[in-house]
Design an enzyme around this catalytic site. Structure first.
Site, PDB file in Angstrom:
ATOM      1  N   ARG A  27       0.833  -1.216   0.000  1.00  0.00           N
ATOM      2  CA  ARG A  27       0.000   0.000   0.000  1.00  0.00           C
ATOM      3  C   ARG A  27       0.871   1.270   0.000  1.00  0.00           C
ATOM      4  NH1 ARG A  27      -0.535   4.577   3.007  1.00  0.00           N
ATOM      5  NH2 ARG A  27      -0.351   3.388   4.931  1.00  0.00           N
ATOM      6  N   HIS A 220       4.946   4.364  12.767  1.00  0.00           N
ATOM      7  CA  HIS A 220       5.011   4.296  11.302  1.00  0.00           C
ATOM      8  C   HIS A 220       6.042   5.336  10.874  1.00  0.00           C
ATOM      9  CE1 HIS A 220       3.165   3.951   7.180  1.00  0.00           C
ATOM     10  NE2 HIS A 220       3.678   5.162   7.094  1.00  0.00           N
ATOM     11  N   HIS A 222       9.090   7.032   8.395  1.00  0.00           N
ATOM     12  CA  HIS A 222       9.754   7.213   7.099  1.00  0.00           C
ATOM     13  C   HIS A 222      11.202   7.613   7.395  1.00  0.00           C
ATOM     14  CE1 HIS A 222       6.262   6.949   4.277  1.00  0.00           C
ATOM     15  NE2 HIS A 222       5.639   7.007   5.449  1.00  0.00           N
ATOM     16  N   CYS A 253       3.760   9.243   1.065  1.00  0.00           N
ATOM     17  CA  CYS A 253       2.434   9.767   0.727  1.00  0.00           C
ATOM     18  C   CYS A 253       2.596  10.812  -0.367  1.00  0.00           C
ATOM     19  CB  CYS A 253       1.789  10.398   1.960  1.00  0.00           C
ATOM     20  SG  CYS A 253       0.220  11.177   1.531  1.00  0.00           S
TER      21      CYS A 253
HETATM   22  C1  LIG Z   1      -0.182   9.442   4.933  1.00  0.00           C
HETATM   23  C2  LIG Z   1      -0.674   8.522   3.883  1.00  0.00           C
HETATM   24  O1  LIG Z   1       0.093   7.854   3.253  1.00  0.00           O
HETATM   25  S1  LIG Z   1      -2.384   8.428   3.671  1.00  0.00           S
HETATM   26  C3  LIG Z   1      -2.578   7.531   2.167  1.00  0.00           C
HETATM   27  C4  LIG Z   1      -2.232   8.354   0.970  1.00  0.00           C
HETATM   28  N1  LIG Z   1      -3.252   9.354   0.661  1.00  0.00           N
HETATM   29  C5  LIG Z   1      -4.426   8.979   0.098  1.00  0.00           C
HETATM   30  O2  LIG Z   1      -4.689   7.830  -0.169  1.00  0.00           O
HETATM   31  C6  LIG Z   1      -5.413  10.098  -0.185  1.00  0.00           C
HETATM   32  C7  LIG Z   1      -6.636   9.895   0.663  1.00  0.00           C
HETATM   33  N2  LIG Z   1      -7.617  10.959   0.374  1.00  0.00           N
HETATM   34  C8  LIG Z   1      -8.751  10.732  -0.268  1.00  0.00           C
HETATM   35  O3  LIG Z   1      -9.035   9.620  -0.664  1.00  0.00           O
HETATM   36  C9  LIG Z   1      -9.646  11.920  -0.532  1.00  0.00           C
HETATM   37  O4  LIG Z   1      -9.069  13.070   0.034  1.00  0.00           O
HETATM   38  C10 LIG Z   1     -11.060  11.756   0.091  1.00  0.00           C
HETATM   39  C11 LIG Z   1     -11.863  10.699  -0.651  1.00  0.00           C
HETATM   40  C12 LIG Z   1     -10.968  11.426   1.547  1.00  0.00           C
HETATM   41  C13 LIG Z   1     -11.805  13.096  -0.036  1.00  0.00           C
HETATM   42  O5  LIG Z   1     -11.697  13.568  -1.365  1.00  0.00           O
HETATM   43  P1  LIG Z   1     -12.887  14.427  -2.002  1.00  0.00           P
HETATM   44  O6  LIG Z   1     -12.484  14.746  -3.393  1.00  0.00           O
HETATM   45  O7  LIG Z   1     -13.205  15.548  -1.079  1.00  0.00           O
HETATM   46  O8  LIG Z   1     -14.063  13.359  -1.996  1.00  0.00           O
HETATM   47  P2  LIG Z   1     -15.608  13.522  -2.256  1.00  0.00           P
HETATM   48  O9  LIG Z   1     -16.328  12.909  -1.124  1.00  0.00           O
HETATM   49  O10 LIG Z   1     -15.938  14.957  -2.612  1.00  0.00           O
HETATM   50  O11 LIG Z   1     -15.830  12.589  -3.535  1.00  0.00           O
HETATM   51  C14 LIG Z   1     -15.289  12.923  -4.815  1.00  0.00           C
HETATM   52  C15 LIG Z   1     -15.576  11.775  -5.769  1.00  0.00           C
HETATM   53  O12 LIG Z   1     -14.859  10.609  -5.357  1.00  0.00           O
HETATM   54  C16 LIG Z   1     -15.748   9.538  -5.065  1.00  0.00           C
HETATM   55  N3  LIG Z   1     -15.249   8.857  -3.880  1.00  0.00           N
HETATM   56  C17 LIG Z   1     -15.201   9.317  -2.611  1.00  0.00           C
HETATM   57  N4  LIG Z   1     -14.618   8.411  -1.830  1.00  0.00           N
HETATM   58  C18 LIG Z   1     -14.301   7.362  -2.603  1.00  0.00           C
HETATM   59  C19 LIG Z   1     -13.662   6.130  -2.350  1.00  0.00           C
HETATM   60  N5  LIG Z   1     -13.247   5.798  -1.147  1.00  0.00           N
HETATM   61  N6  LIG Z   1     -13.474   5.294  -3.383  1.00  0.00           N
HETATM   62  C20 LIG Z   1     -13.876   5.615  -4.638  1.00  0.00           C
HETATM   63  N7  LIG Z   1     -14.488   6.781  -4.935  1.00  0.00           N
HETATM   64  C21 LIG Z   1     -14.699   7.641  -3.927  1.00  0.00           C
HETATM   65  C22 LIG Z   1     -17.092  10.234  -4.821  1.00  0.00           C
HETATM   66  O13 LIG Z   1     -18.150   9.340  -5.082  1.00  0.00           O
HETATM   67  C23 LIG Z   1     -17.035  11.376  -5.808  1.00  0.00           C
HETATM   68  O14 LIG Z   1     -17.285  10.874  -7.100  1.00  0.00           O
HETATM   69  P3  LIG Z   1     -18.043  11.790  -8.201  1.00  0.00           P
HETATM   70  O15 LIG Z   1     -17.153  12.979  -8.442  1.00  0.00           O
HETATM   71  O16 LIG Z   1     -18.125  10.884  -9.388  1.00  0.00           O
HETATM   72  O17 LIG Z   1     -19.332  12.159  -7.594  1.00  0.00           O
HETATM   73  C1  LIG Z   2      -1.269   6.240   6.496  1.00  0.00           C
HETATM   74  C2  LIG Z   2       0.198   6.435   6.565  1.00  0.00           C
HETATM   75  O1  LIG Z   2       0.878   5.967   5.681  1.00  0.00           O
HETATM   76  C3  LIG Z   2       0.752   7.094   7.742  1.00  0.00           C
HETATM   77  C4  LIG Z   2       1.752   8.195   7.577  1.00  0.00           C
HETATM   78  O2  LIG Z   2       2.705   8.101   6.761  1.00  0.00           O
HETATM   79  O3  LIG Z   2       1.624   9.174   8.310  1.00  0.00           O
END
Ligand SMILES: CC(=O)SCCNC(=O)CCNC(=O)[C@H](O)C(C)(C)COP(=O)(O)OP(=O)(O)OC[C@H]1O[C@@H](n2cnc3c(N)ncnc32)[C@H](O)[C@@H]1OP(=O)(O)O
Ligand SMILES: CC(=O)CC(=O)O
Length: 331
Positions: A27, A220, A222, A253
């Site tokens: 992931r 977690h 990095h 990320c």
């Molecule tokens: C620290 C880390 O490593 S964390 C991991 C890395 N980062 C990530 O994975 C990013 C995570 N962030 C996100 O997924 C986003 O910010 C969200 C979904 C939480 C919010 O994004 P937003 O654009 O505000 O979502 P919103 O609720 O407005 O939905 C936008 C569209 O996506 C779709 N959608 C929302 N959630 C999901 C989902 N989980 N899976 C698929 N589609 C989704 C909605 O249905 C909508 O579709 P449409 O435009 O066709 O109507």
């Molecule tokens: C969800 C994550 O991957 C955590 C982090 O890097 O803060």
């Protein structure tokens, strides 16, 4: 297959004797890679990690493909991976829609993510810090109603690229809210890899003081500033016994400015085994997995240990191939 063992000493008094290495390679390791990796390669990566002894694996995330194109095939990967008995296959979900998709795909454990800072809540989750916590609490409740355990990440727990130093109270209060909602483990995320052992000690101690039990805390890390293993040692000395790592040291990320790879699983395992701490992992099989993935992708992984073992010619064998000594004998 065996790798060169790290030099071992008797376990240091007070350190955990066994540690859970929570593998995030499939992931976090892959999420920011720009070449789209075939689902079959991702599934094979999971299989190899399980075969290397991994029992705690985060296999993908169910986020919108517009946010993380690399993991658009989450359902396919879940379908293609047979999870060994007793092993975990966790998927990160950012909201209820993600939880629904994960459950539909057959996932039985999920992880949620919140941010200690406003800037990263906006950049990574398109909401506020409080909005992200509300969303995560909603997911924890909905998952709990279906008997699905949840792991909670608090990102930017040690520093933020836009805000700098992070107030520890904003970390511990987020952790406490996730814990109170029912998250089983709180993973404190050094998302951009800036922590040092003193800060790690302080944040872990304050998380404990906020009521999170020791066995409910994970780190977690990095490795951006090369401090990960020092931070692990500081946390081990407090009794923390769960650490996230990514095979080969891949990962970051895509929404965290300045982030680089996760602590490499091989580097972590080398140190833990050297300290006499059990992990259940086969270092040789991990290094072979890194080598395999690098070869398939035509890239090099950052792990120091994988690189050193490969350079020494000690652990580049694929499962089923002859051990290095046998290779020399038959050459
Ligand atoms: C620290 C880390 O490593 S964390 C991991 C890395 N980062 C990530 O994975 C990013 C995570 N962030 C996100 O997924 C986003 O910010 C969200 C979904 C939480 C919010 O994004 P937003 O654009 O505000 O979502 P919103 O609720 O407005 O939905 C936008 C569209 O996506 C779709 N959608 C929302 N959630 C999901 C989902 N989980 N899976 C698929 N589609 C989704 C909605 O249905 C909508 O579709 P449409 O435009 O066709 O109507
Ligand atoms: C969800 C994550 O991957 C955590 C982090 O890097 O803060």
């Amino acid at each position: 297959m065996s790798a060169l063992p790290s030099p071992r000493v008797e376990p240091e008094a007070g350190l955990p004797t066994r540690v859970t290495v929570y593998e995030v390679g499939p992931r976090d390791g892959l999420q920011a890679e720009t070449d789209i990796i075939p689902s079959s390669v991702k599934a094979e990566l999971c299989r190899r990690l399980y075969a290397a002894g991994s029992r705690d694996l985060e296999i993908t995330s169910f986020v919108p493909p517009t946010w993380v194109p690399q993991l658009a095939d989450a359902a396919q990967v879940v379908a293609d991976v047979e999870v060994p008995s007793g092993a975990r296959a966790v998927a990160l979900v950012p909201n209820l829609r993600g939880l629904e998709r994960a459950i539909e795909a057959g996932v039985r454990e999920v992880a949620v993510v919140v941010s200690a800072t406003e800037s990263f809540a906006k950049a990574n989750l398109n909401t506020t810090r409080a909005g992200a916590i509300d969303r995560a609490v909603e997911v924890i409740a909905a998952a709990g109603a279906q008997g699905i355990p949840v792991r909670g990440y608090v990102s930017m727990a040690f520093g933020d690229p836009w805000e700098g130093q992070v107030d520890t109270a904003s970390v511990t209060s987020a952790a406490a809210e996730l814990h109170a909602a029912g998250a089983r483990t709180i993973a404190l995320g050094d998302t951009i890899g800036v922590s040092t052992p003193g800060l790690t000690t302080r944040v872990v101690n304050e998380t404990l003081a906020a009521g999170i039990p020791l066995d409910g805390i994970a780190l977690h890390l990095h490795d951006t500033y090369g401090q990960s293993l020092a931070n692990v040692l500081a946390a081990l000395r407090l009794g923390v016994a769960e650490f996230d790592a990514s095979v080969g040291g891949l990962g970051r990320c895509p929404y965290a400015k300045g982030a680089t790879g996760n602590l490499a699983t091989e580097d972590l395992v080398w140190m833990l085994h050297g300290l006499g701490i059990e992990t259940g992992l086969d270092l040789g099989a991990l290094a072979a997995t890194t080598e395999w993935l690098s070869r398939v992708r035509g890239t090099r992984a950052p792990s120091n240990v994988a690189r050193a073992l490969a350079a020494a010619g000690l652990d580049t064998a694929e499962p089923g191939r002859p051990e290095p000594a046998q290779k020399a004998a038959t050459a």
